[in-house]
Structures are given as C-alpha cells and as structure tokens.
Enzyme design. Structure first.
Site, PDB file in Angstrom:
ATOM      1  CG  ASN A  12      89.628 118.789  77.603  1.00  0.00           C
ATOM      2  OD1 ASN A  12      89.932 118.578  76.429  1.00  0.00           O
ATOM      3  ND2 ASN A  12      89.028 119.897  77.991  1.00  0.00           N
ATOM      4  CD  GLU A  70      97.555 127.068  50.310  1.00  0.00           C
ATOM      5  OE1 GLU A  70      98.209 126.875  49.264  1.00  0.00           O
ATOM      6  OE2 GLU A  70      97.042 126.141  50.990  1.00  0.00           O
ATOM      7  N   GLY A 108      89.176 115.203  73.968  1.00  0.00           N
ATOM      8  CA  GLY A 108      88.130 115.429  72.979  1.00  0.00           C
ATOM      9  C   GLY A 108      87.565 116.830  72.991  1.00  0.00           C
ATOM     10  N   GLY A 123      84.836 132.020  65.796  1.00  0.00           N
ATOM     11  CA  GLY A 123      84.944 130.760  66.518  1.00  0.00           C
ATOM     12  C   GLY A 123      85.419 129.589  65.679  1.00  0.00           C
ATOM     13  CG  ASP A 161      92.396 117.202  73.616  1.00  0.00           C
ATOM     14  OD1 ASP A 161      91.455 118.020  73.660  1.00  0.00           O
ATOM     15  OD2 ASP A 161      92.320 116.070  74.125  1.00  0.00           O
ATOM     16  CD  GLU A 175      81.308 121.645  69.503  1.00  0.00           C
ATOM     17  OE1 GLU A 175      80.147 121.907  69.845  1.00  0.00           O
ATOM     18  OE2 GLU A 175      81.928 122.354  68.679  1.00  0.00           O
ATOM     19  CG  HIS A 202      97.935 124.045  37.008  1.00  0.00           C
ATOM     20  ND1 HIS A 202      98.603 124.473  35.883  1.00  0.00           N
ATOM     21  CD2 HIS A 202      98.561 124.647  38.058  1.00  0.00           C
ATOM     22  CE1 HIS A 202      99.582 125.287  36.222  1.00  0.00           C
ATOM     23  NE2 HIS A 202      99.583 125.419  37.536  1.00  0.00           N
ATOM     24  CG  HIS A 203      96.106 125.497  40.852  1.00  0.00           C
ATOM     25  ND1 HIS A 203      96.088 124.185  41.266  1.00  0.00           N
ATOM     26  CD2 HIS A 203      97.359 125.959  41.146  1.00  0.00           C
ATOM     27  CE1 HIS A 203      97.267 123.862  41.785  1.00  0.00           C
ATOM     28  NE2 HIS A 203      98.065 124.923  41.724  1.00  0.00           N
ATOM     29  CG  ASP A 250     102.240 126.812  38.887  1.00  0.00           C
ATOM     30  OD1 ASP A 250     101.979 126.887  37.679  1.00  0.00           O
ATOM     31  OD2 ASP A 250     101.360 126.553  39.749  1.00  0.00           O
TER      32      ASP A 250
END
Length: 550
Positions: free
Chosen positions: A458, A48, A460, A404, A431, A464, A111-112, A25
């Site tokens: 693959n 955003e 997951g 990264g 993925d 990691e 607000h915000h 707004d």
C-alpha cells in the site's frame, strides 16, 4: 563434558531443537560443537536481529528459544529483539561468546570492544532487558546455567549468558537433577483466594471471562479451557491474546478493544456482574487506548504470580493453579451462564474484479485459515485488520502489539515454522515493515520451508499515515520489485502471485492451499489510504496522547 555440551543438554531438555544466530570468530569453536550435536540444528540467519526475532517466534511456538551471537557487535544487533521478548514475556536465552579470560584480564584492545578494557559493558546493557544474567566461569558455569535458564522459565522472560571462548571448552560436571522450573503455590494464600472467589461466584448474577496472552506464556491454556467448559461462560480475548481460546466456540465473543469493541462483546464484558480476567495486561494498542469499561479493581484477576478478588491480592498463586481451583468451584456450585445474544450474521462480501480492499483481504485470509494454521500479523494494518476476525478452531496467532518493532514478523515466521513443521504459517506483512527484514526470506528458502507470505503493498507506512502525516515524505518508502525478491534471495520454486482485485486474491489463496510443498508469495495491492477501522479509531487516541495536532 564441556560447558558447551552442558548448555546444549539443558537447552534440549527445554525443547530447543534449533539455535539461531550469526557466526563470528569468538564463537566459531563453540559452533563446531553445535554442528556435531545430534539434537540441535544451527540456523544461520542474515543478521543477529533476525536471529533474535526468530528465536522469539520459536519460543512462542514451543515454549523456549535460543539465540547465539558474537561479543559486542553481534549481541548489540540482537538486543532489540531480546527487549521485545522481555516486554511480551517470551522465554529465551541470548548466548554471547566473548574473548578469552586471558584477554579480559589483560584489558587488551581487541576487535568488537570499545577499546577501553571494559568487557562487561554489553552484559550491563542486557541487564535492562532480561530477568537473569550471568558471566560464565569454569567454577560456576553449571550452576549459573541452571539458575539462569530456570529463571527464564519461571518468569517467562529472556535471559543472558556471556560465555568467554575458553570457558566454552572447559570441563564441567555432568547435569544432575532436571531444571527446577515449577512454581509452587503458597497454599495458605491459595486457600484464601479460593474462599474469596467462592463468595464472589456465589453472589454473581452474570459471569464473563476476558483472557489475554499471559495465559499462554504461563502455560495455563488447558486450565482456561476447562474453566470455560465448566461454566459455559461467554468469553473474549484482547488482541494480544488472540487464539488462547478456541475461536470456533459459540460462546466466544471476539476480540475486546475497549470502546472500539463490537457492541455485543462490550456489553458482555463491561456489563458482567463478575468479570474473570485471566492473564490480562492492558496496553494502549490492545485496550482501545485504555477505553476499557470495566473496573480493574473489581472481579477476579489472575496475573503471572498473583490472584486477586475485588482488589485484594493473594501472592504466589500461579494462574494455572488458580484457574484449576476456579473450575472446581464452578463445578461444585453448579454455576452456568445464560444464553448469550446470537452472533451477528456473516457479512463477507462477494469477490469482484474491482480494486482489492483491506476489508476483503482480512475476511479472505481469516476464511483461509485451517486448524493447523499459525497466522502471524505484522504490527500496523495487518495486525489491526486481522485481529477482529475469528480464525479456524485450533489455529494459532502471533503478533507483537506491545513492543511493536516493525519487521519482527518475517524472522518470527522463520522461527515458528521451524519450531512446528506440522503447522503451515501464514504471514501478513506490509511493504514498509518487510523492507527491514526481508533478507530472512533467503533463510526460509535455504531451509526448504513453505509458508504463505502475503505482502500488503500500500505504498509506504500506512499505520503512520493514519496517525499523522498522510502525505509526508517520512512515510514514503522506496518502490521495490517484490515479485523478483524470492528468486534473488535464493528461494527456489516459489509460487508468486499478485492480487489487485478480490477475485485475484481468492485465486491466489486457492493456489496456495493446493501447493503445500512450495513457498507462496502473494503481493496484495491496496489503496494508500485504505486502513482497518480499528486502526483508524486507535490512531486518534495515539495522536491525542502524543500531543499531535493535525
């Protein structure tokens, strides 16, 4: 004109034709002006953060980007993307539209906000990830816009403007002179640098060049190409600077990754008597975990604002000007390089009906690039898999190995594709990463964009798993029906293909090339433990630095 008109005028002068963001707004009246503008298109994103990533990809393509959010909740959603632009020297502006000055003065609980009357809190947060910032008022708006945007270009980093809603509509003088964006060299220091470089070049038995992404960020691509042509020098790039040089040049040695480089590349770079480093910033993910074999205090080193010869630093010597000076010296001295060792023969494997491997995947995607391709690779297996493969002459590459932030590349694809429709983007994304930002696929569809998206399924977070916890539950993700998502997110007439084998991948890539007017979504299935060799080697260093014990 109004402050908003003034700001939009300055943005168009920097090549901005699209403004990314989410309505709120506080910014709606300003957005009416944006919609009426003849040269700027509003691109409403799903959130955003996606807008900030898209502005980053846009800026990497045309030189500058812009993101617009509402105060507080909107700007904090975007700040991670802005921080990535800061880390990787990407110039853009984040415009946050806040409550009116009257509300500020009253300290109203609106607000915000945090409900405490502090309207500067979020501007202070942005001070940490921008090179310039301002809160605009009617009496300073024009000067502050000029100052902040000029700083963004000169330093090649993001900036922040907080714009109270009433100030956005306030009258302001028309723009005067163009933005001051050029950095003039210190002529005394430039002359001293070139004198030192002349001595160093004259006495060098071998010369090699190592280039990186700062060449691109500080607008010195052409000057670098001229230096390489003048001396016919063997040259390489770090992965973050991939495609700042023509990878089809026979003198191109590939990507340098310290101890994990191809032996031919490492011998030429680490073994040269004089190494010219152009725009190099050594990071753990790009230097093979800081295993570079050259002396950082030796040779010629060109940074964003300084040039150095054997550790002696000359301030206020921009890289484009330094490279142009070196080209003149090389030409004058008649320096030419010896013939490099022959490049190894191509070892691309034939397609089969066996399971698709990552090794085949990267080979096939690299072979599918065209001079008009922009290849975007998500941090993880995609980045480390593709970065060591040469792309077609003229192709461009976008990755984010320093910051990264996973999920960055899909919204960055949106920005890059809008920035230059003449180049068809190819996205490589895993993925796990895609689950963070896949909603921007709907934005791509809404704007009728037709890139090629290759999702590496693959099962997951493989990057990691390679570092730690190969079967730990924290490296698992939910199983999604990826082929159903384009239609679910509003992408009409998408070409959707799955590839479990190398033959199926080749067929899918061929269909993608034959359908430039359709968004192509290829789901490439690889084994859960399959990972690029470079990633496996770098992961060991990450484990050691993080103090992880298997």
């Amino acid at each position: 004109m109004t402050v908003t008109d003034y700001l939009l005028h300055r943005l168009t002068s920097l090549g901005v034709r699209h403004l990314f963001g989410v309505p709120g707004d506080y910014n709606l009246a300003l957005l009416d002006t944006v919609l009426a503008h003849p040269d700027i298109e509003w691109v409403g994103t799903a959130n955003e953060l996606g807008a900030a990533y898209a502005a980053d990809g846009y800026a990497r393509t045309v030189g500058f980007g812009a993101v617009l959010t509402t105060f507080g909740v909107g700007e904090l959603s975007a700040i991670n993307g802005v921080a990535g632009s800061y880390a990787e020297y990407v110039p853009l502006v984040h415009i946050a539209v806040s409550p009116t000055q009257a509300i500020e003065r009253a300290g109203a609980v609106v607000h915000h906000t945090a409900g405490d009357g502090d309207f500067e809190r979020f501007a202070r947060a942005h001070e940490q990830v921008t090179c310039a910032h301002a809160v605009l008022r009617p009496d300073n708006a024009a000067d502050e816009i000029d100052r902040v945007l000029s700083t963004a270009i000169r330093e090649s980093r993001p900036v922040y403007l907080r714009l109270p809603a009433d100030v956005a509509l306030a009258p302001v003088r028309a723009p005067g002179d163009p933005l001051a964006t050029n950095v003039a060299p210190n002529e005394t220091n430039l002359a001293a640098f070139l004198a030192a470089a002349r001595c160093r070049l004259s006495g060098a038995s071998t010369v090699a060049v190592l280039a990186d992404f700062l060449v691109d960020r500080f607008r010195a691509r052409d000057e670098l190409a001229e230096l390489l042509a003048a001396g016919d020098f063997p040259h390489a790039t770090l992965s973050m600077g991939k495609t700042v040089v023509d990878e089809g040049n026979p003198r191109f040695l590939g990507v340098y990754s310290g101890a994990f480089s191809d032996p031919r590349t490492r011998l030429a770079i680490d073994g040269s008597d004089l190494l010219i480093r152009a725009g190099v910033l050594l990071a753990d993910t790009t230097s093979g975990g800081f295993t570079q074999g050259f002396d950082a205090e030796s040779g010629i080193d060109l940074g964003p604002t300084t040039a150095a010869v054997d550790g002696k630093v000359f301030d206020d010597v921009p890289p484009a000007i330094a490279l142009a000076g070196l080209t003149e010296l090389v030409t004058e001295l008649g320096i030419t390089a010896d013939e490099p060792p022959p490049a190894p023969a191509s070892t691309r494997q034939p397609a089969t009906d066996g399971p698709l491997t990552q090794s085949y995947l990267w080979d096939a995607v690299a072979a599918a690039t065209q001079p008009t391709t922009t290849l975007i690779a998500e941090q993880g297996t995609s980045f480390f898999g593709i970065c060591t493969h040469n792309l077609a002459s003229g192709a461009r590459f976008i990755g984010q190995p320093l910051w990264g932030s996973i999920g960055y590349t899909l919204p960055a694809l949106l920005g890059a594709q809008l920035a230059d429709p003449s180049r068809r983007c190819i996205l490589l994304i895993g993925d796990g990463s895609a689950q963070l930002t896949i909603q921007e696929l709907g934005t791509l569809g809404r704007h009728g964009l037709t890139p090629i998206i290759i999702l590496v399924n693959n099962d997951g977070y493989t990057v990691e798993r390679v570092i730690h916890g190969p079967r730990a539950s924290y490296n698992e993700i939910g199983t999604w029906n990826w082929s159903a998502l384009p239609a679910a997110l509003g992408v009409h007439n998408a070409l959707i293909r799955g590839a479990h084998t190398s033959e199926e991948l080749d067929d899918a890539l061929g269909q993608a090339a034959r359908n430039p007017d359709r968004l192509v979504f290829i789901e490439a299935f690889t084994d859960i433990d399959d990972a690029p060799e470079l990633l496996v080697e770098i992961a060991q260093g990450v484990r050691n630095r993080n103090g992880v014990r298997d």
